[in-house]
Design a protein around this motif. Structure first.
Motif, PDB file in Angstrom:
ATOM      1  N   ASN A   1       0.836  -1.213   0.000  1.00 54.96           N
ATOM      2  CA  ASN A   1       0.000   0.000   0.000  1.00 54.96           C
ATOM      3  C   ASN A   1       0.865   1.256   0.000  1.00 54.96           C
ATOM      4  O   ASN A   1       0.562   2.233  -0.705  1.00 54.96           O
ATOM      5  N   GLU A   2       1.927   1.260   0.780  1.00 52.97           N
ATOM      6  CA  GLU A   2       2.828   2.419   0.820  1.00 52.97           C
ATOM      7  C   GLU A   2       3.502   2.624  -0.532  1.00 52.97           C
ATOM      8  O   GLU A   2       3.617   3.754  -1.015  1.00 52.97           O
TER       9      GLU A   2
ATOM     10  N   ASP B   1       2.316   1.622  -3.471  1.00 53.49           N
ATOM     11  CA  ASP B   1       1.285   2.078  -4.411  1.00 53.49           C
ATOM     12  C   ASP B   1       1.012   3.573  -4.244  1.00 53.49           C
ATOM     13  O   ASP B   1       0.847   4.293  -5.237  1.00 53.49           O
ATOM     14  N   GLN B   2       0.962   4.039  -3.012  1.00 57.94           N
ATOM     15  CA  GLN B   2       0.723   5.464  -2.758  1.00 57.94           C
ATOM     16  C   GLN B   2       1.863   6.324  -3.290  1.00 57.94           C
ATOM     17  O   GLN B   2       1.630   7.379  -3.890  1.00 57.94           O
TER      18      GLN B   2
ATOM     19  N   MET C   1       1.649   6.395  -7.049  1.00 53.92           N
ATOM     20  CA  MET C   1       0.546   7.255  -7.462  1.00 53.92           C
ATOM     21  C   MET C   1       0.961   8.723  -7.353  1.00 53.92           C
ATOM     22  O   MET C   1       0.652   9.529  -8.223  1.00 53.92           O
ATOM     23  N   GLN C   2       1.687   9.046  -6.301  1.00 56.02           N
ATOM     24  CA  GLN C   2       2.175  10.421  -6.133  1.00 56.02           C
ATOM     25  C   GLN C   2       3.114  10.799  -7.277  1.00 56.02           C
ATOM     26  O   GLN C   2       3.040  11.901  -7.811  1.00 56.02           O
TER      27      GLN C   2
END
Length: 133
Positions: A72-73, A75-76, A79-80
């Motif tokens: 999740n980290e 992916d974030q 995305m950023q």
């Protein structure tokens, strides 16, 4: 080697990963990822992503219970990056694509001004000694 330098820590973690000592590699990647919070430059961001990528790859291989957290980290952060790249591309497009002005009459499309360099040379006299014989 200077183990305080991040590149050496990454190399050491990579060695453990290649030796299939995954727990030791995970421990080092986590330490780099967590301790790298002190630095906030582009290189630091790249290092964090690299650590997360390796953590996720190793954790998938061994079905590690913390995989979802680090995935999740990652992916974030990705995305950023994509959002930042999209914003930069949009700003560049806005800066480079100036609209062409049109006159009130639609038949008269504004064209860029002609380069006047050609006219400057019209008055130059060439001496015969400069011409080929």
């Amino acid at each position: 080697t200077n183990s305080k330098e991040i590149k050496w820590k990454l190399m050491i973690a990579s060695c453990f990963r290649r030796m299939r000592n995954f727990e030791k590699a995970i421990k080092i990647y986590k330490k780099i990822y967590i301790n790298d919070d002190d630095h906030h430059d582009n290189n630091s961001f790249d290092i964090k992503i690299k650590c997360l990528q390796y953590l996720c790859t190793i954790m998938k291989q061994i079905n590690h219970p913390q995989l979802d957290k680090y995935q999740n980290e990652l992916d974030q952060m990705q995305m950023q990056i994509n959002n930042d790249q999209s914003l930069v591309q949009h700003q560049q497009q806005l800066n480079h694509n100036q609209p062409i002005r049109q006159e009130s009459n639609n038949n008269n499309i504004h064209t860029p001004p002609q380069d006047d360099d050609d006219d400057d040379w019209a008055d130059v006299h060439i001496d015969d000694e400069l011409l080929p014989s």
